[in-house]
Design a protein around this motif. Structure first.
Motif: not given
Length: 349
Positions: A34-54
């Protein structure tokens, strides 16, 4: 920043990051699959135009995660750990940060810390998030706990994603390493048993030579005495541990005579009393020794065969497990009866 990407862009970057990490680590067979998959670079917040500001703290958290990801990809694992921990200080229950920090600890050789973070990740992650389970299994496997790791991989395949390639490779790898570990343990048991047999044969040979030499020098009477001593060695060993108890009881027998009067009747009464006390103390000594012998024999029965005990004391990571005396003696750590501890120690020896 990353949290402003659309889903297609984020998916593409994540795949690219994982592929890059895989190519850099394919030759490292010392780490779990599993280590060969590296770390998870997925953004924590998948924001879009309708999302409130962070919120400001969320922006800071995401920046720290991005820094940790960059450090991880460059191989600066201690720096990655610090960045992930700083982000976790802002968001302690974030499963992605815990997963990435576990991966960084594992890559840095800190296996126990990797396991701690992986367990926390599994506790807080969304149901069905495979990465958390495979991260936990990888940490377990790195510590030689192949059976537990295989169980986690099997759970992924049976309950979450039957086609998950990471879980399939991890399960196969754990089964192979567990088989090799068992074979190594069996070889170690045989080696130890052979060494014990050699020591026993050498001891018997020395005894025989000593007896023959005594017979030649001093005649058969001395040899007979030596034979009597040899046959009594085992019983003496059982009593050795309780000599201190005998000495304590003996001390109580010695009553100092502090009075010197001229009344003969009082002297006689005192002597009679001393004789009675002496007889009582002698009886206490005999009872103590008999109880001690019985206690050791009971412990010998509880311990089972020597082969069973050798197998128990030579399990995976035995060098560390056997640092715990209660584990070695196979007794609860809450026991407070020193006589039982002493008896178990003598029996196990």
């Amino acid at each position: 920043m990353n949290c402003g990407m659309d889903e297609a862009t984020m998916s593409s970057q994540t795949t690219s990051d994982h592929d890059s990490n895989s190519s850099n680590n394919n030759n490292d067979n010392s780490l779990p699959p599993d280590h060969n998959n590296g770390n998870d670079t997925t953004p924590i917040n998948n924001t879009n135009q309708n999302s409130p500001p962070l919120e400001e703290w969320e922006i800071r958290r995401d920046d720290l995660k991005s820094q940790g990801d960059a450090h991880f990809r460059s191989g600066s694992f201690p720096a990655a750990i610090l960045s992930y921990q700083s982000a976790l200080d802002l968001d302690p229950a974030n499963h992605i940060l815990l997963s990435n920090k576990s991966a960084a600890h594992l890559a840095n050789g800190e296996k126990s810390k990797a396991l701690v973070d992986a367990r926390k990740c599994v506790e807080v992650m969304p149901e069905g998030w495979v990465k958390g389970h495979t991260r936990l299994a990888a940490a377990m496997a790195s510590l030689g706990r192949f059976g537990e790791a295989a169980g986690v991989y099997q759970k992924v395949l049976a309950e979450i994603d039957g086609g998950n390639e990471v879980a399939k490779r991890g399960l196969e790898d754990c089964r192979r390493k567990e088989r090799l570990a068992n074979e190594e343990r069996e070889r170690e048991v045989k080696r130890v048993q052979m060494e014990l047999d050699r020591e026993k044969e050498e001891k018997e040979r020395r005894k025989k030579e000593s007896l023959e030499k005594a017979q030649q020098t001093n005649g058969p009477e001395v040899t007979k005495c030596k034979n009597d001593r040899v046959s009594g060695d085992e019983e003496d060993d059982l009593l050795d541990d309780f000599f201190s108890e005998v000495e304590k009881v003996t001390e109580k027998k010695k009553i100092p005579d502090n009075s010197h009067d001229n009344h003969s009747q009082s002297d006689n009464n005192s002597k009679n009393g001393d004789q009675q006390n002496s007889a009582t103390s002698d009886g206490n000594i005999t009872t103590t020794i008999n109880n001690s012998n019985n206690r050791i024999k009971l412990e010998l029965t509880n311990l089972g065969t020597s082969t069973h005990q050798i197998n128990r004391l030579l399990q995976t990571n035995y060098e560390w497990k056997n640092l715990n005396p209660f584990y070695v003696l196979d007794i609860p750590h809450t026991i407070d009866d020193e006589s039982i501890i002493a008896a178990r120690y003598r029996a196990l020896s």
